[in-house]
Design a protein around this motif. Structure first.
Motif, PDB file in Angstrom:
ATOM      1  N   ARG A 261      34.839  33.611  45.254  1.00  0.00           N
ATOM      2  CA  ARG A 261      35.852  33.799  47.056  1.00  0.00           C
ATOM      3  C   ARG A 261      35.179  34.874  47.430  1.00  0.00           C
ATOM      4  O   ARG A 261      34.681  35.558  46.656  1.00  0.00           O
ATOM      5  N   PRO A 264      37.107  41.107  49.403  1.00  0.00           N
ATOM      6  CA  PRO A 264      37.433  42.529  48.822  1.00  0.00           C
ATOM      7  C   PRO A 264      39.093  41.932  47.781  1.00  0.00           C
ATOM      8  O   PRO A 264      39.422  40.872  48.005  1.00  0.00           O
ATOM      9  N   GLU A 265      39.333  43.032  47.036  1.00  0.00           N
ATOM     10  CA  GLU A 265      40.689  42.245  46.099  1.00  0.00           C
ATOM     11  C   GLU A 265      41.331  43.441  46.888  1.00  0.00           C
ATOM     12  O   GLU A 265      42.539  42.288  47.030  1.00  0.00           O
ATOM     13  N   ARG A 266      40.917  43.941  48.313  1.00  0.00           N
ATOM     14  CA  ARG A 266      42.233  44.752  49.075  1.00  0.00           C
ATOM     15  C   ARG A 266      41.480  44.401  50.108  1.00  0.00           C
ATOM     16  O   ARG A 266      40.465  45.193  50.565  1.00  0.00           O
ATOM     17  N   ARG A 327      36.165  42.294  55.292  1.00  0.00           N
ATOM     18  CA  ARG A 327      35.999  42.428  54.217  1.00  0.00           C
ATOM     19  C   ARG A 327      34.855  43.344  54.484  1.00  0.00           C
ATOM     20  O   ARG A 327      33.877  43.513  53.411  1.00  0.00           O
ATOM     21  N   GLN A 349      34.570  38.162  44.263  1.00  0.00           N
ATOM     22  CA  GLN A 349      35.663  37.360  43.043  1.00  0.00           C
ATOM     23  C   GLN A 349      35.070  36.098  42.233  1.00  0.00           C
ATOM     24  O   GLN A 349      35.405  34.992  43.649  1.00  0.00           O
ATOM     25  N   VAL A 351      38.499  34.104  41.073  1.00  0.00           N
ATOM     26  CA  VAL A 351      39.869  34.109  40.998  1.00  0.00           C
ATOM     27  C   VAL A 351      40.148  33.043  40.994  1.00  0.00           C
ATOM     28  O   VAL A 351      39.591  31.784  40.536  1.00  0.00           O
ATOM     29  N   ARG A 362      44.874  35.351  40.725  1.00  0.00           N
ATOM     30  CA  ARG A 362      44.793  35.927  40.192  1.00  0.00           C
ATOM     31  C   ARG A 362      42.973  36.229  40.083  1.00  0.00           C
ATOM     32  O   ARG A 362      42.100  35.341  40.205  1.00  0.00           O
ATOM     33  N   VAL A 363      42.570  37.509  40.496  1.00  0.00           N
ATOM     34  CA  VAL A 363      41.479  38.200  40.159  1.00  0.00           C
ATOM     35  C   VAL A 363      41.366  38.299  38.654  1.00  0.00           C
ATOM     36  O   VAL A 363      41.766  38.755  38.212  1.00  0.00           O
ATOM     37  N   ARG A 365      37.280  38.650  37.673  1.00  0.00           N
ATOM     38  CA  ARG A 365      36.129  39.409  38.023  1.00  0.00           C
ATOM     39  C   ARG A 365      35.583  39.763  39.319  1.00  0.00           C
ATOM     40  O   ARG A 365      36.224  39.066  39.951  1.00  0.00           O
ATOM     41  N   SER A 366      35.112  40.872  39.880  1.00  0.00           N
ATOM     42  CA  SER A 366      34.481  41.030  41.121  1.00  0.00           C
ATOM     43  C   SER A 366      33.391  41.568  41.814  1.00  0.00           C
ATOM     44  O   SER A 366      32.999  42.481  39.746  1.00  0.00           O
TER      45      SER A 366
END
Length: 367
Positions: A261, A264-266, A327, A349, A351, A362-363, A365-366
């Protein structure tokens, strides 16, 4: 003198921009719908902010239906209609055909979503891309598998350069760390036969390098219902579980399947605002593809404002554009082995859909 019964054109002429997306089968229609929603939302925002030097931006949309030949013909048609540039496309092989035709015609092409490394035969200044190259994202996915203890991998795959390229990236990355990849032909083997092969060879993970809805859905159901494979990890690096249609198709059986995906995480404030607007437009949570579409128009609008609508000047501007997207900050560079101007890199990511709450991701790995 025009008839008073007919509308009289007013205001400056629009700046036309071509948009390619798979909006009918056999293309991935859900991805095309999300891509187009992002493109259209950004166009409306650009126009509310005054357009391009007072001229409104106008999308001229063409459905590629996931067909490379149809995409090339669409680019040729759009060039003849006088568009300043072409944007969009989701499918990698389709985008490659569009990029080749755009390069041939001297038409700038800003590709939104396609990831195939070899988007063009050789270096060109006319084509730029927002999505990370396949080798970048799929290596991250291979590292996730390795770190999770999965070294004996199988891929259920269909013919096609995109799938073959992905399998090769995974194989090379895992082999460098002592792993192995077994290829299972999803067209030659039934889902039951795939399960037999997995059980017989002690495979720890099966990656679905196949189309949706079939054979992906049948493979997921067969593996989930085979007690011998209770501990096997199902994965889908191409991102099939990202879309709501995956959940509608498979329900609980479609959860817990890691995929790539490009978010970013946020999200920052801009991303949060755009996410809300996209959700309202789509009637569902926007995928990363919708954000790619929005960022595409944001970049193109800045290039048009700064460098005008001349195609040669616009194509030359990719290297000088810096834009705050949904992003992150977007710039384009030359990356070894990539023939186009590339955003290096969009956030990546790994996810999955949370089995306890499949509407939540759920993340794992990024980058």
């Amino acid at each position: 003198m025009p008839s008073p019964l007919l509308p009289v054109p007013s205001g400056p002429p629009a700046v036309p921009v071509g948009a390619l997306a798979p909006l009918s089968r056999p293309g991935w229609v859900e991805a095309g719908r999300h891509l187009l929603a992002g493109l259209e939302l950004a166009v409306s925002e650009v126009n509310r902010a005054g357009g391009i030097g007072g001229r409104p931006l106008a999308l001229v949309v063409r459905d590629t239906a996931g067909d490379p030949e149809r995409a090339a013909k669409a680019v040729e048609e759009l060039a003849g209609l006088g568009v300043a540039a072409v944007t969009g496309e989701y499918h990698s092989v389709v985008a490659r055909a569009a990029a080749a035709k755009a390069d041939e015609l001297g038409l700038p092409f800003l590709c939104s979503s396609a990831v195939l490394d070899g988007l063009t035969e050789g270096p060109t200044d006319r084509v730029a891309r927002l999505a990370p190259a396949q080798s970048h994202g799929w290596r991250l996915y291979a590292d996730f598998l390795r770190d999770a203890g999965h070294t004996r991998i199988a891929v259920a795959t269909e013919p096609g350069e995109y799938w073959a390229s992905g399998a090769r990236i995974l194989r090379d990355r895992l082999a460098a760390h002592g792993g192995s990849v077994t290829t299972l032909d999803a067209r030659a083997l039934s889902p039951a036969a795939v399960c037999e092969a997995l059980a017989a060879h002690g495979i720890g993970a099966l990656l679905l390098l196949v189309g949706v809805p079939e054979p992906a859905a049948s493979l997921v159901r067969a593996v989930r219902r085979d007690r011998r494979l209770a501990g096997l990890l199902l994965g889908a690096p191409a991102g099939q579980p990202e879309f709501a249609g995956w959940w509608d198709l498979l329900g609980d059986e479609g959860a817990g399947i890691p995929f790539l995906r490009y978010l970013p995480e946020r999200l920052g404030p801009r991303g949060v605002r755009v996410e809300a607007a996209l959700r309202e437009r789509l009637g569902t949570a926007p995928s990363f593809v919708a954000f790619e579409g929005h960022d595409t128009i944001t970049v193109l609008a800045e290039a048009l404002r700064s460098h005008g609508t001349d195609r040669a000047r616009l194509a030359a501007s990719w290297a000088r554009v810096t834009v705050d997207g949904t992003r992150g900050t977007i710039t384009f560079t030359r990356v070894p082995g990539i023939g186009v101007r590339q955003w290096a890199w969009a956030p990546v990511q790994v996810v999955d859909r949370d089995p306890a709450r499949p509407d939540r991701f759920r993340v794992l790995r990024s980058s």
